[in-house]
Design a protein around this motif. Structure first.
Motif, short mmCIF file in Angstrom:
data_model
loop_
_atom_site.label_atom_id
_atom_site.label_comp_id
_atom_site.label_asym_id
_atom_site.label_seq_id
_atom_site.Cartn_x
_atom_site.Cartn_y
_atom_site.Cartn_z
N MET A 148 0.83 -1.21 0.00
CA MET A 148 0.00 0.00 0.00
C MET A 148 0.86 1.25 0.00
O MET A 148 0.57 2.22 -0.71
N ARG A 149 1.92 1.26 0.79
CA ARG A 149 2.81 2.42 0.86
C ARG A 149 3.51 2.67 -0.48
O ARG A 149 3.69 3.82 -0.90
N ALA A 150 3.91 1.59 -1.15
CA ALA A 150 4.58 1.73 -2.45
C ALA A 150 3.61 2.27 -3.50
O ALA A 150 3.98 3.09 -4.35
N ARG A 151 2.36 1.80 -3.43
CA ARG A 151 1.36 2.27 -4.40
C ARG A 151 1.13 3.77 -4.25
O ARG A 151 1.10 4.52 -5.24
N GLU A 152 0.98 4.22 -3.01
CA GLU A 152 0.78 5.66 -2.78
C GLU A 152 2.06 6.43 -3.10
O GLU A 152 2.01 7.55 -3.60
N GLY A 153 3.22 5.83 -2.79
CA GLY A 153 4.48 6.49 -3.08
C GLY A 153 4.67 6.75 -4.58
O GLY A 153 5.21 7.78 -4.97
N LYS A 154 4.20 5.81 -5.39
CA LYS A 154 4.30 5.98 -6.85
C LYS A 154 3.46 7.17 -7.31
O LYS A 154 3.89 7.95 -8.17
N ILE A 155 2.28 7.31 -6.73
CA ILE A 155 1.42 8.44 -7.08
C ILE A 155 2.05 9.76 -6.64
O ILE A 155 2.05 10.75 -7.37
N LEU A 156 2.63 9.75 -5.43
CA LEU A 156 3.29 10.95 -4.93
C LEU A 156 4.49 11.34 -5.80
O LEU A 156 4.73 12.52 -6.05
N ALA A 157 5.24 10.33 -6.26
CA ALA A 157 6.41 10.60 -7.09
C ALA A 157 6.00 11.28 -8.39
O ALA A 157 6.63 12.26 -8.83
N THR A 158 4.93 10.79 -9.02
CA THR A 158 4.45 11.39 -10.26
C THR A 158 4.02 12.84 -10.03
O THR A 158 4.34 13.74 -10.82
N ASP A 159 3.31 13.06 -8.93
CA ASP A 159 2.84 14.41 -8.61
C ASP A 159 4.01 15.35 -8.35
O ASP A 159 4.03 16.49 -8.83
N GLN A 233 18.66 17.59 -7.96
CA GLN A 233 18.79 16.71 -6.79
C GLN A 233 17.43 16.16 -6.38
O GLN A 233 17.31 14.98 -6.02
N PHE A 234 16.42 17.00 -6.43
CA PHE A 234 15.08 16.57 -6.05
C PHE A 234 14.61 15.43 -6.93
O PHE A 234 14.03 14.44 -6.45
N ARG A 235 14.85 15.55 -8.23
CA ARG A 235 14.45 14.47 -9.14
C ARG A 235 15.21 13.18 -8.84
O ARG A 235 14.64 12.09 -8.94
N GLU A 236 16.48 13.30 -8.48
CA GLU A 236 17.26 12.11 -8.12
C GLU A 236 16.71 11.45 -6.87
O GLU A 236 16.63 10.22 -6.79
N PHE A 237 16.30 12.25 -5.89
CA PHE A 237 15.73 11.70 -4.66
C PHE A 237 14.43 10.97 -4.94
O PHE A 237 14.15 9.92 -4.35
N ILE A 238 13.63 11.53 -5.85
CA ILE A 238 12.35 10.90 -6.19
C ILE A 238 12.58 9.51 -6.80
O ILE A 238 11.83 8.57 -6.53
N LYS A 239 13.62 9.39 -7.60
CA LYS A 239 13.90 8.12 -8.28
C LYS A 239 14.68 7.14 -7.40
O LYS A 239 14.83 5.97 -7.78
N SER A 240 15.16 7.59 -6.27
CA SER A 240 15.99 6.74 -5.41
C SER A 240 15.16 5.66 -4.75
O SER A 240 13.96 5.83 -4.48
#
Length: 293
Positions: A148-159, A233-240
């Protein structure tokens, strides 16, 4: 990227003791890692073991762990209490209320609360005897909540990627508006001097000094470069695949500081408007980051 918000459930059986173990995990955002374990009173020490099982999955957040045990025949050990002890506690509460002049009434919620606090778990084995099925239920709950956390995290990353792109566009707009600002200031200065019938040569030392001071005060090239670096850097953190919520929160503070500096140096209304819009967009990013592990 993982969200700090989630719910998971796992269960397993201890056939040797005729018990079914069910574990529920609930988590919400928190700056540090706080874990609270609700388990049968007899199982002293299991809290520390739950913390050990959690540490590989959580870096921060508030996690509530609830351990339920019931016999495989269906009776819940958590609903068994000592009736004599229950009556003693009701009498104590009544006496205390009478002595202090408080109204007292035995209600259903009061009885339920007492039953929960006085539940008799004396029939349960020591948790160390059934640690393996407890851990199995815990691991199943972790898989469930992390999904569940990964699913929401994916949505947050896109946003977040979309919002960072919006900020980057605003940064480019500011850079475009800042181009030639010194020349515009020089022309405006000479125009004001002409209106005052003060004829000064463009190469006059006083004019050159004033223009140089303005150029130094209004130069935002360093802030724009740092903003670009922060966005990368922010984009790198999102993809980490590591926990980067704290780092992103820190970057939000730095980005806000750069926009503040640009706003204080700006003399053009167009740049000021872009700075205000950027701060509003950044605040939305900061709100999202608070829920990222």
């Amino acid at each position: 990227m993982l969200s700090m918000t989630g719910f998971g459930r796992g269960s397993s059986d201890s056939a040797d003791h005729g018990l079914k173990i069910e574990i529920e995990l609930r988590s919400v955002n928190r700056k540090n890692l706080d874990a609270f374990v609700s388990a049968p009173r007899k199982w002293s020490g299991i809290e520390q073991r739950c913390h050990e099982w959690l540490k590989d999955s959580y870096q921060r957040g508030r996690v509530n762990v609830q351990i339920k045990v019931e016999s495989q025949s269906g009776s819940q050990s958590g609903l068994v209490w000592n009736a004599h002890t229950m009556q003693e506690n009701i009498d104590r509460l009544r006496n205390f209320a009478n002595e202090n002049g408080y109204p007292f009434e035995v209600t259903g919620p009061l009885l339920l609360d007492l039953a929960k606090t006085l539940k008799d778990s004396s029939g349960l084995p020591d948790w160390r005897e059934i640690e393996e099925p407890i851990k199995s239920a815990f691991e199943h709950a972790l898989v469930d909540i992390n999904t569940m956390r990964a699913r929401e995290g994916k949505i947050l990353a896109t946003d977040l990627l979309e919002r960072i792109a919006e900020l980057d566009t605003l940064r480019e707009n500011i850079a475009g508006e800042a181009t030639g600002v010194t020349d515009k200031y020089r022309n405006a200065l000479l125009e004001r001097l002409n209106q005052l019938d003060l004829e000064l040569d463009i190469n006059d030392e006083r004019v050159l000094k004033e223009i140089a001071l303005f150029a130094d005060r209004s130069d935002i090239s360093e802030e724009l470069v740092r903003l670009k670096c922060h966005f990368e850097q922010f984009r790198e953190f999102i993809k980490s695949d590591q926990a980067t919520g704290r780092k992103m929160d820190f970057l939000c503070q730095e980005i806000h500081r750069e926009f503040n500096t640009i706003g204080s140096k700006s003399t053009r209304i167009e740049i000021t408007r872009s700075v205000i819009e950027s701060k509003n967009a950044l605040e939305r990013i900061r709100e999202q980051v608070q829920n990222i592990e």
